[in-house]
Design an enzyme around this catalytic site. Structure first.
Site, short mmCIF file in Angstrom:
data_model
loop_
_atom_site.label_atom_id
_atom_site.label_comp_id
_atom_site.label_asym_id
_atom_site.label_seq_id
_atom_site.Cartn_x
_atom_site.Cartn_y
_atom_site.Cartn_z
CG HIS A 298 1.72 -38.51 -11.51
ND1 HIS A 298 1.49 -38.43 -9.86
CD2 HIS A 298 2.45 -37.33 -11.61
CE1 HIS A 298 1.96 -37.27 -9.50
NE2 HIS A 298 2.38 -36.67 -10.62
CG ASP B 68 -4.05 -38.97 -13.48
OD1 ASP B 68 -4.61 -37.75 -13.69
OD2 ASP B 68 -3.03 -39.14 -13.20
CD GLN C 42 0.82 -33.50 -17.27
OE1 GLN C 42 0.74 -32.52 -18.29
NE2 GLN C 42 1.24 -33.21 -16.41
CE LYS D 9 0.49 -31.54 -12.77
NZ LYS D 9 0.73 -32.86 -12.88
CB CYS E 264 5.53 -38.39 -9.88
SG CYS E 264 5.71 -36.69 -8.80
C1 LIG Z 1 0.57 -33.67 -11.81
C2 LIG Z 1 -0.10 -35.12 -12.29
C3 LIG Z 1 -0.94 -35.71 -11.14
C4 LIG Z 1 -0.92 -34.97 -9.84
O1 LIG Z 1 -1.41 -33.76 -9.99
P1 LIG Z 1 -1.52 -33.07 -8.42
O2 LIG Z 1 -1.61 -31.63 -8.81
O3 LIG Z 1 0.02 -33.02 -7.93
O4 LIG Z 1 -2.47 -33.91 -7.67
C5 LIG Z 1 -1.43 -36.83 -11.50
N1 LIG Z 1 -1.28 -37.39 -12.67
C6 LIG Z 1 -0.68 -36.82 -13.72
C7 LIG Z 1 -0.65 -37.50 -14.97
C8 LIG Z 1 0.13 -35.80 -13.65
O5 LIG Z 1 0.90 -35.02 -14.55
#
Ligand SMILES: *Cc1c(COP(=O)(O)O)cnc(C)c1O
Length: 412
Positions: free
Chosen positions: A130, A206, A209, A232, A370
């Site tokens: 992302h 990260d 997800q 999320k 993104c």
């Molecule tokens: C949504 C997402 C982000 C960023 O999340 P934010 O709430 O916009 O900071 C980073 N990495 C992944 C894989 C995402 O799906």
């Protein structure tokens, strides 16, 4: 709240009834919400927890020596303990509240990066990151001259361990997605971490997800940093989490300065508060932290592994159902992937797809998600994406598939 017994069959309708949004109709049609990968809907329990704070226990935290502030502080810090348990961190000192996942990665890049990395050190990311896990490293590259190294992914989105292994030499920090928001690929976090550590590198994952689809365990994975985002995970916006190993966080300088993060301030010199407050400058997102705690409690009440099972069954169904749509290509078919289906149609642009299926009450995402470098890798300008959540149903998939048949007909 109608949290199911953990032994009863998964009752998606009971889950759904806990989310007020599903009483909304879109143009007179039932809402098929297939964009939880961008932001998930909120259960009543989250709204109630935030409401209860504002109506009965609201004040600034950590400051007032009075009842309301103590109540608010207890709720705010209570959520931190819920987060700790959820990801099995050793201590609440390792749980830093951030605004979102993006801020967590920027915090590590700024604080850890500028103190512990130097010109020529490599940071390793992958092709399926992302932007939140690309751009902060590019900023750091501009600031201090690190090298940014990229691990390719397979055509089907699979993680290529050998490509990763080959690129580890001289790497000081590995920063990787735990689950791709485009391809659904789940990276083997534990193995990735062990290999990085053997090569002398730290690891940031990260998990934006990942935490929504699987159990994640910090002590088992043994990564050094982990970030995720509240909205999320069925929680509110404006709250995220950075997990960091205590010794590392301790050694890192503050990311921002201000109130709440200090011990003593004089004009000559200031000293810092203990972890995790050192990294929480200013009045925090109090109600949002409480909302996140309620969201995690709700998810735990249903059971994350049961949610995972539900989503996997639905993913299999959706994959079959969508594959039957004429000219539809699915991007990302790695084994064990999470409930994310990116696709393109031979006949229509993703933006047209999403606009047309919206007329049938179906919310899906279209665009680069993104992840522009990944779009370039896949050789597409954009994809449409349906993403699944604990409340997703077969009926929603059918509604999407029927709407896609209409798109195909319009463009043929
Ligand atoms: C949504 C997402 C982000 C960023 O999340 P934010 O709430 O916009 O900071 C980073 N990495 C992944 C894989 C995402 O799906």
């Amino acid at each position: 709240m109608s949290v199911m017994s953990q032994t009863a069959p998964y009752d998606v309708e009971a889950v759904r009834s806990d989310f007020p949004i599903f009483r909304t109709e879109i143009r007179g049609k039932p809402l098929a919400f297939l964009d939880s990968g961008a932001s998930a809907q909120k259960p009543q329990a989250v709204l109630d927890a935030m409401d209860a704070l504002y109506t009965g226990a609201y004040a600034n935290v950590h400051r007032g020596a009075y009842m309301l502030s103590e109540k608010a502080t207890a709720a705010y810090e209570g959520s931190r303990e819920i987060v700790r348990g959820f990801i099995n961190a050793r201590s609440v000192k390792e749980i830093v509240y951030t605004r979102n996942a993006t801020e967590g990665i920027n915090l590590v890049a700024s604080s850890y990066g500028r103190k512990f990395l130097k010109a020529g050190d490599a940071v390793l990311i992958s092709e399926m990151e992302h932007h939140a896990n690309i751009v902060p490293w590019q900023l750091l590259r501009e600031q201090i001259g690190i090298e940014l190294r990229i691990v390719p992914v397979a055509d089907d989105g699979s993680w290529l361990m050998e490509e990763y292994r080959k690129r580890l030499d001289g790497v000081k920090l590995v920063a990787l997605t735990h689950t791709s928001n485009v391809l659904g690929t789940v990276t083997p976090a534990k193995e990735i971490t062990a290999l990085a550590h053997a090569a002398g590198a730290k690891v940031l994952l990260d998990g934006s997800q990942a935490v929504v689809h699987r159990t994640v365990d910090m002590q088992d994975i043994d990564c050094d940093f982990y970030v995720f985002t509240g909205h999320k995970l069925y929680g509110p916006t404006g709250i995220g989490v950075l997990y960091g190993k205590e010794a590392l966080l301790d050694a890192m300088p503050p990311y921002q300065g201000g109130g709440d993060m200090i011990r003593i301030v004089t004009f000559e010199k200031s000293t810092w508060a203990d972890l995790p407050h050192k990294f929480e400058a200013g009045t925090p997102a109090i109600a949002e932290a409480v909302g996140l705690g309620a969201a995690i409690r709700y998810v735990e009440g249903v059971g994350i592994e049961r949610i995972a099972q539900h989503e996997t069954q639905l993913l299999n169904y959706a994959t079959q159902r969508l594959s039957a749509v004429k000219g539809l290509n699915i991007h990302g078919t790695a084994v064990g992937k999470a409930g994310v289906i990116s696709f393109t149609l031979d006949s229509a642009h993703p933006h047209d797809i999403s606009t047309i299926v919206d007329r049938a009450g179906v919310a899906i995402r279209a665009g680069h998600h993104c992840a522009q470098p990944l779009m370039a890798r896949l050789g597409v300008p954009a994809t449409a994406r349906a993403s699944l959540a604990m409340y997703s149903t077969k009926a929603e998939i059918d509604q999407l598939a029927a709407a896609l048949d209409v798109v195909v007909e319009m463009f043929s």
